[in-house]
Design a protein around this motif. Structure first.
Motif, PDB file in Angstrom:
ATOM      1  N   HIS A 181     -11.692  -4.244  -9.904  1.00 12.46           N
ATOM      2  CA  HIS A 181     -11.099  -3.466  -8.804  1.00 12.46           C
ATOM      3  C   HIS A 181     -11.191  -1.970  -9.099  1.00 12.46           C
ATOM      4  O   HIS A 181     -11.385  -1.572 -10.246  1.00 12.46           O
ATOM      5  CB  HIS A 181      -9.620  -3.828  -8.641  1.00 12.46           C
ATOM      6  CG  HIS A 181      -9.387  -5.251  -8.266  1.00 12.46           C
ATOM      7  ND1 HIS A 181     -10.143  -5.912  -7.324  1.00 12.46           N
ATOM      8  CD2 HIS A 181      -8.468  -6.146  -8.698  1.00 12.46           C
ATOM      9  CE1 HIS A 181      -9.717  -7.142  -7.193  1.00 12.46           C
ATOM     10  NE2 HIS A 181      -8.693  -7.318  -8.026  1.00 12.46           N
ATOM     11  N   SER A 182     -10.986  -1.170  -8.039  1.00 14.81           N
ATOM     12  CA  SER A 182     -11.008   0.279  -8.269  1.00 14.81           C
ATOM     13  C   SER A 182      -9.775   0.954  -7.676  1.00 14.81           C
ATOM     14  O   SER A 182      -9.212   0.488  -6.667  1.00 14.81           O
ATOM     15  CB  SER A 182     -12.290   0.894  -7.719  1.00 14.81           C
ATOM     16  OG  SER A 182     -12.410   0.614  -6.362  1.00 14.81           O
ATOM     17  N   ALA A 183      -9.344   2.031  -8.330  1.00 17.41           N
ATOM     18  CA  ALA A 183      -8.135   2.745  -7.904  1.00 17.41           C
ATOM     19  C   ALA A 183      -8.186   4.189  -8.387  1.00 17.41           C
ATOM     20  O   ALA A 183      -8.975   4.530  -9.264  1.00 17.41           O
ATOM     21  CB  ALA A 183      -6.905   2.057  -8.499  1.00 17.41           C
ATOM     22  N   ALA A 184      -7.335   5.009  -7.762  1.00 19.36           N
ATOM     23  CA  ALA A 184      -7.224   6.409  -8.193  1.00 19.36           C
ATOM     24  C   ALA A 184      -5.757   6.775  -8.366  1.00 19.36           C
ATOM     25  O   ALA A 184      -4.881   6.229  -7.682  1.00 19.36           O
ATOM     26  CB  ALA A 184      -7.883   7.323  -7.161  1.00 19.36           C
ATOM     27  N   ILE A 185      -5.534   7.713  -9.292  1.00 20.08           N
ATOM     28  CA  ILE A 185      -4.188   8.212  -9.572  1.00 20.08           C
ATOM     29  C   ILE A 185      -4.261   9.733  -9.519  1.00 20.08           C
ATOM     30  O   ILE A 185      -5.153  10.330 -10.122  1.00 20.08           O
ATOM     31  CB  ILE A 185      -3.744   7.765 -10.980  1.00 20.08           C
ATOM     32  CG1 ILE A 185      -3.477   6.255 -10.970  1.00 20.08           C
ATOM     33  CG2 ILE A 185      -2.525   8.527 -11.461  1.00 20.08           C
ATOM     34  CD1 ILE A 185      -3.101   5.713 -12.331  1.00 20.08           C
ATOM     35  N   ARG A 197      -1.170  -4.093  -5.912  1.00 25.11           N
ATOM     36  CA  ARG A 197      -1.561  -5.518  -5.920  1.00 25.11           C
ATOM     37  C   ARG A 197      -1.768  -6.052  -4.503  1.00 25.11           C
ATOM     38  O   ARG A 197      -2.614  -6.903  -4.260  1.00 25.11           O
ATOM     39  CB  ARG A 197      -0.526  -6.346  -6.678  1.00 25.11           C
ATOM     40  CG  ARG A 197      -0.726  -6.289  -8.200  1.00 25.11           C
ATOM     41  CD  ARG A 197       0.121  -7.321  -8.930  1.00 25.11           C
ATOM     42  NE  ARG A 197       1.535  -6.991  -8.803  1.00 25.11           N
ATOM     43  CZ  ARG A 197       2.216  -6.278  -9.706  1.00 25.11           C
ATOM     44  NH1 ARG A 197       1.622  -5.854 -10.791  1.00 25.11           N
ATOM     45  NH2 ARG A 197       3.483  -5.996  -9.509  1.00 25.11           N
ATOM     46  N   ARG A 198      -1.017  -5.511  -3.543  1.00 26.94           N
ATOM     47  CA  ARG A 198      -1.170  -5.958  -2.145  1.00 26.94           C
ATOM     48  C   ARG A 198      -2.539  -5.569  -1.585  1.00 26.94           C
ATOM     49  O   ARG A 198      -3.053  -6.199  -0.689  1.00 26.94           O
ATOM     50  CB  ARG A 198      -0.087  -5.310  -1.259  1.00 26.94           C
ATOM     51  CG  ARG A 198       1.253  -6.041  -1.290  1.00 26.94           C
ATOM     52  CD  ARG A 198       2.102  -5.678  -0.071  1.00 26.94           C
ATOM     53  NE  ARG A 198       2.387  -4.252   0.071  1.00 26.94           N
ATOM     54  CZ  ARG A 198       3.323  -3.595  -0.603  1.00 26.94           C
ATOM     55  NH1 ARG A 198       4.057  -4.230  -1.500  1.00 26.94           N
ATOM     56  NH2 ARG A 198       3.531  -2.306  -0.403  1.00 26.94           N
ATOM     57  N   HIS A 199      -3.119  -4.476  -2.099  1.00 23.66           N
ATOM     58  CA  HIS A 199      -4.334  -3.939  -1.468  1.00 23.66           C
ATOM     59  C   HIS A 199      -5.616  -4.077  -2.280  1.00 23.66           C
ATOM     60  O   HIS A 199      -6.700  -3.977  -1.718  1.00 23.66           O
ATOM     61  CB  HIS A 199      -4.125  -2.447  -1.160  1.00 23.66           C
ATOM     62  CG  HIS A 199      -3.050  -2.195  -0.157  1.00 23.66           C
ATOM     63  ND1 HIS A 199      -3.220  -2.431   1.191  1.00 23.66           N
ATOM     64  CD2 HIS A 199      -1.780  -1.748  -0.305  1.00 23.66           C
ATOM     65  CE1 HIS A 199      -2.113  -2.125   1.831  1.00 23.66           C
ATOM     66  NE2 HIS A 199      -1.212  -1.709   0.961  1.00 23.66           N
ATOM     67  N   LEU A 200      -5.493  -4.253  -3.599  1.00 18.51           N
ATOM     68  CA  LEU A 200      -6.684  -4.132  -4.454  1.00 18.51           C
ATOM     69  C   LEU A 200      -7.818  -5.107  -4.116  1.00 18.51           C
ATOM     70  O   LEU A 200      -8.993  -4.761  -4.267  1.00 18.51           O
ATOM     71  CB  LEU A 200      -6.302  -4.305  -5.939  1.00 18.51           C
ATOM     72  CG  LEU A 200      -5.650  -3.084  -6.590  1.00 18.51           C
ATOM     73  CD1 LEU A 200      -5.148  -3.429  -7.994  1.00 18.51           C
ATOM     74  CD2 LEU A 200      -6.630  -1.901  -6.654  1.00 18.51           C
ATOM     75  N   GLU A 201      -7.451  -6.309  -3.652  1.00 17.50           N
ATOM     76  CA  GLU A 201      -8.487  -7.298  -3.333  1.00 17.50           C
ATOM     77  C   GLU A 201      -9.422  -6.792  -2.245  1.00 17.50           C
ATOM     78  O   GLU A 201     -10.585  -7.163  -2.196  1.00 17.50           O
ATOM     79  CB  GLU A 201      -7.839  -8.611  -2.849  1.00 17.50           C
ATOM     80  CG  GLU A 201      -7.130  -9.405  -3.943  1.00 17.50           C
ATOM     81  CD  GLU A 201      -8.074  -9.954  -5.001  1.00 17.50           C
ATOM     82  OE1 GLU A 201      -9.284 -10.072  -4.719  1.00 17.50           O
ATOM     83  OE2 GLU A 201      -7.599 -10.220  -6.129  1.00 17.50           O
ATOM     84  N   THR A 202      -8.889  -5.930  -1.363  1.00 14.31           N
ATOM     85  CA  THR A 202      -9.709  -5.511  -0.220  1.00 14.31           C
ATOM     86  C   THR A 202     -10.355  -4.136  -0.414  1.00 14.31           C
ATOM     87  O   THR A 202     -11.149  -3.701   0.419  1.00 14.31           O
ATOM     88  CB  THR A 202      -8.867  -5.489   1.081  1.00 14.31           C
ATOM     89  OG1 THR A 202      -7.675  -4.775   0.806  1.00 14.31           O
ATOM     90  CG2 THR A 202      -8.551  -6.896   1.559  1.00 14.31           C
ATOM     91  N   GLY A 203     -10.021  -3.433  -1.480  1.00 16.40           N
ATOM     92  CA  GLY A 203     -10.667  -2.131  -1.705  1.00 16.40           C
ATOM     93  C   GLY A 203      -9.787  -1.221  -2.535  1.00 16.40           C
ATOM     94  O   GLY A 203      -8.702  -1.621  -2.973  1.00 16.40           O
ATOM     95  N   PRO A 204     -10.249  -0.001  -2.767  1.00 20.66           N
ATOM     96  CA  PRO A 204      -9.499   0.901  -3.653  1.00 20.66           C
ATOM     97  C   PRO A 204      -8.191   1.400  -3.041  1.00 20.66           C
ATOM     98  O   PRO A 204      -8.044   1.434  -1.814  1.00 20.66           O
ATOM     99  CB  PRO A 204     -10.458   2.074  -3.849  1.00 20.66           C
ATOM    100  CG  PRO A 204     -11.442   1.994  -2.751  1.00 20.66           C
ATOM    101  CD  PRO A 204     -11.485   0.586  -2.266  1.00 20.66           C
TER     102      PRO A 204
END
Ligand code: ADP
Length: 422
Positions: A254-258, A302-309
């Protein structure tokens, strides 16, 4: 392990910015977190950037960390060590640019030291010793509102003299443009034998002259612009072939930004990101108060990661920052928020994030330390000064990352960077 060129960077985003410049210039570059041990094997490298977290640290601690890094670099045979500071000269009257430069110069035994934060590629130019950010004097730029080191004086000789025991003189742009001999001659006529020399530079040609000049000494202080000049000069001196880099191996996940930067540029980028991905704006009061806000942020992710960053941001306007600092203290506020953002980063990685973008120098430092990262391979440039990074030998699986200094990147930085990290 040995290297032709090395730097000690005062924060982690600054380190990856310089590593990016060196890689683009044709030097095989590795970025380490902290001082590497002798056992760390990096394969064939030309350059090494040691990332420290000493920009806002107490002076004595910052100086001793820089000297420890320098000891290692000299031990592996490095002749020139650049002390990498921010291109907006981020520091306070208490330090640490002046004191660290003084300590490194004293150790090396050299006379004068070249100092220039110029980095024209990102709009940082120095003219008659004054630093401009996108054509505006530093003290009129958004840097005057920096949460930790508000920059209120564009005159670098004055700024440096408040932090250093050495006299400061300006090597003006006319002399720099006249070439290396003109610079040497001018320096010989300065009234002091051991000054800091604030060098003007408004374009890459100036930096090439300054790189050659700096390479005649053992230590220099500057930003990625000087790094560019040093890389050019090093390749010329060693008649080395520029290497052509290949892409980084992908990591998946998965991808994310802080975001913890409160710079005007990062605030704009967060507003643009809201049109592209779920963004959680953290409540800084609650972030400081305890772990519940961290838990809520991770539940959101966790609610959003499956669908994108996703993007999770503590960043706030200068007015909101000032209010919070009044209540909790400047350093305490910054530290508490950095720790909370680092805890969020750890939770994100536990939730399967393998591609992570972090905005903010101090914030990146806290995140990288908490994740226990030791070193990075440098990949393609995502924006001027911001390369793709891939951890080397990270237990639990390697991560693809970008560490962005608050002021860097275009409006679309977050969606663009997140889509390019693979
Ligand atoms: P930059 O690269 O823009 O300098 P940094 O991460 O180095 O960014 O510095 C930003 C500082 O502001 C950090 O110490 C961070 O914890 C702090 N910070 C983040 N959000 C807030 C906020 N809402 N109020 C006060 N300080 C904040």
């Amino acid at each position: 392990m040995t290297a032709l060129l090395a730097a000690i960077a005062d924060d982690y985003t600054g380190a990856s910015d310089l590593a990016n410049t060196w890689r683009k210039s044709g030097l095989r570059t590795v970025q380490t977190i902290g001082v590497p041990t002798d056992e760390e094997a990096f394969g064939e490298i030309d350059a090494i950037v040691v990332s420290l977290k000493i920009r806002s640290a107490p002076v004595a601690e910052a100086v001793s960390s820089a000297l420890a890094a320098e000891t290692l670099l000299r031990a592996i045979g490095v002749r020139h060590v650049m002390y990498k500071v921010c291109s907006t000269f981020d520091s306070t009257d208490d330090g640490n640019i002046g004191q660290i430069t003084d300590a490194l110069v004293e150790r090396s035994g050299q006379g004068w030291v070249l100092v220039t934060p110029a980095f024209p590629e990102t709009g940082r130019t120095v003219y008659k010793g004054n630093l401009f950010v996108n054509d505006v004097p530093l003290n009129e730029s958004p840097l005057r509102h920096h949460p930790l080191n508000p920059m209120l004086d564009a005159n670098l000789a004055r700024v440096l003299k408040r932090q250093s025991g050495r006299p400061a003189h300006v090597l003006d742009v006319q002399t720099v443009k006249a070439g290396l001999d003109a610079c040497r001659e001018k320096i010989a006529y300065f009234p002091d034998t051991q000054p800091s020399i604030i060098a003007d530079a408004i374009d890459d040609g100036d930096l090439e002259v300054l790189g050659r000049l700096a390479l005649e000494t053992a230590v220099s202080t500057g930003a990625s612009g000087l790094g560019y000049g040093l890389a050019k000069a090093t390749l010329e001196t060693h008649h080395s072939e520029s290497f052509v880099a290949s892409g980084l191996q992908s990591v998946g996940g998965h991808s994310a930004a802080i975001a913890g930067s409160c710079s005007a540029r990062t605030l704009e980028q967060i507003a643009v990101a809201e049109k592209h991905m779920p963004v959680l704006r953290l409540d800084p009061e609650r972030l400081i108060a305890g772990p519940r806000m961290v838990d809520e942020a991770l539940a959101f992710a966790r609610r959003h990661l499956e669908t994108g960053p996703v993007l999770i941001a503590a960043s706030a306007s200068p007015e909101a920052v000032a209010l919070l600092q009044l209540e909790h203290g400047k350093l305490e506020t910054g530290h508490a928020i950095e720790c909370a953002l680092a805890a969020i980063a750890l939770g994100l990685v536990d939730a399967g994030v393998r591609r992570l973008v972090v905005a903010g120098g101090e914030t990146s430092g806290a995140v990288v330390d908490t994740l226990g990262i030791r070193s990075f391979e440098i990949g393609e440039e995502l924006a001027p000064g911001v390369p793709m990074l891939r951890t080397l030998g990270q237990p639990g699986g390697d991560l693809a990352m970008a560490l962005k200094s608050g002021n860097f990147g275009g409006e679309d930085f977050f969606p663009e960077a997140l889509s390019r990290l693979t």
